[in-house]
Enzyme design. Structure first.
Site, PDB file in Angstrom:
ATOM      1  N   GLY A  91      -7.649   0.909   5.592  1.00 15.39           N
ATOM      2  CA  GLY A  91      -8.169  -0.439   5.429  1.00 15.39           C
ATOM      3  C   GLY A  91      -7.442  -1.225   4.362  1.00 15.39           C
TER       4      GLY A  91
ATOM      5  N   LYS B 160       7.213   3.451   3.803  1.00 15.53           N
ATOM      6  CA  LYS B 160       6.954   3.381   2.361  1.00 15.53           C
ATOM      7  C   LYS B 160       6.368   4.694   1.868  1.00 15.53           C
ATOM      8  CE  LYS B 160       3.347   1.327   0.583  1.00 15.53           C
ATOM      9  NZ  LYS B 160       2.777   2.386  -0.319  1.00 15.53           N
TER      10      LYS B 160
ATOM     11  N   HIS C 282       0.661  -3.185   7.518  1.00 15.67           N
ATOM     12  CA  HIS C 282      -0.153  -2.530   8.550  1.00 15.67           C
ATOM     13  C   HIS C 282       0.002  -3.243   9.892  1.00 15.67           C
ATOM     14  CE1 HIS C 282      -2.530  -1.405   4.831  1.00 15.67           C
ATOM     15  NE2 HIS C 282      -2.351  -0.223   5.385  1.00 15.67           N
TER      16      HIS C 282
END
Length: 284
Positions: A31, A149, A37
């Site tokens: 989240g 990442k 994302h």
């Protein structure tokens, strides 16, 4: 977009898709979503017929209770972003759904989980491997999408998938960055304004170090110099600046044409831990 919170509900939905011959992609997240994302969602949309995004703050991968407590939880805003990006199902299970009473299993992936982030975060990658394995089995995804990442995490997941013969392809997607080069991260929003100004030094110093190594600089000296520059910029502590093989995350003392290399770093600004990684050009 449908929101599902139970394993039974998710499997019923996926069963229908599979019966129709659809390929399923999954984007596992905790989240606090950002454009990084969403880039994974876009990749999944391009490579799968149906896309599931998961939002679950996984308690067993946190080695610090305060970090778990302060991790941002923005499910309503996340749902709006995912719906706009074309996600078919948001899977948002509760902790009790993922880890019911009596849950007693952990997955340990040795080798690639050791050192780097695994060196200072006891049990972290056991928690990552366990929750990702559960999510892959619950979603029955054909492809799972992760950001580079978190490069060590990607390699841990790849090793687990290979070793356990899980029928899913792990797709690693490029790191997404702010205009000034800082890698997008949910933790960035916890930076105070003056810390955010310092944070950009992380990718800047890493790029310079990677260029020096690619040009033939002494590797230990270049890594030591970069760590010192990060400390001078205001990072405290600097956990690591290391050159590793992309294939097995073993430390590299030299570059060769057949072993892709990646520069990896982790450093703190106050109570915020930032990580980054970038490929190092190999000699011709």
């Amino acid at each position: 977009m449908e929101t599902i919170t139970t394993v039974a509900g998710l499997r019923a939905c996926v069963r229908k898709w599979k019966q129709a011959g659809d390929r399923v992609g999954v984007v596992p997240t905790m989240g606090a979503l950002h454009e990084g994302h969403l880039s994974l969602v876009h990749a999944a949309r391009a490579q799968a017929d149906r896309v599931i995004a998961t939002v679950f703050v996984n308690p067993i991968q946190f080695d610090n209770a305060d970090d778990l407590e302060t991790y941002p939880r923005t499910l309503e805003a996340d749902a709006c972003l995912l719906k706009g990006a074309g996600v078919d199902v948001l899977y948002a299970p509760t902790v009790s759904q993922m880890y019911p009473p009596g849950f007693a299993t952990r997955i340990n992936v040795s080798g690639v989980s050791e050192g780097l982030c695994g060196g200072t975060r006891a049990g972290h990658f056991d928690g990552v491997a366990t929750v990702v394995c559960k999510l892959l089995m619950q979603t029955l995804a054909d492809r799972a999408f992760f950001g580079e990442k978190d490069f060590q995490q990607v390699q841990v997941v790849r090793r687990m998938v290979t070793d356990l013969d899980l029928p899913v392809e792990v797709v690693a997607c490029p790191t997404q960055r702010e205009a000034d080069g800082l890698a997008l991260s949910s933790r960035n929003r916890r930076l105070a304004p003056h810390q955010r100004q310092i944070a950009v030094a992380l990718p800047r110093i890493m790029r310079a170090c990677a260029a020096d190594i690619a040009a033939g600089a002494d590797i230990p000296a270049a890594l030591t110099q970069a760590a010192g520059q990060l400390a001078d910029a205001g990072f405290e502590p600097v956990e690591y600046v290391e050159l590793r093989s992309e294939l097995d995350l073993q430390p590299l003392a030299s570059l060769s044409g057949d072993a892709p290399a990646r520069l990896l770093a982790a450093a703190w600004l106050g109570d915020v831990r930032l990580i980054d990684g970038m490929a190092v050009a190999l000699p011709e």
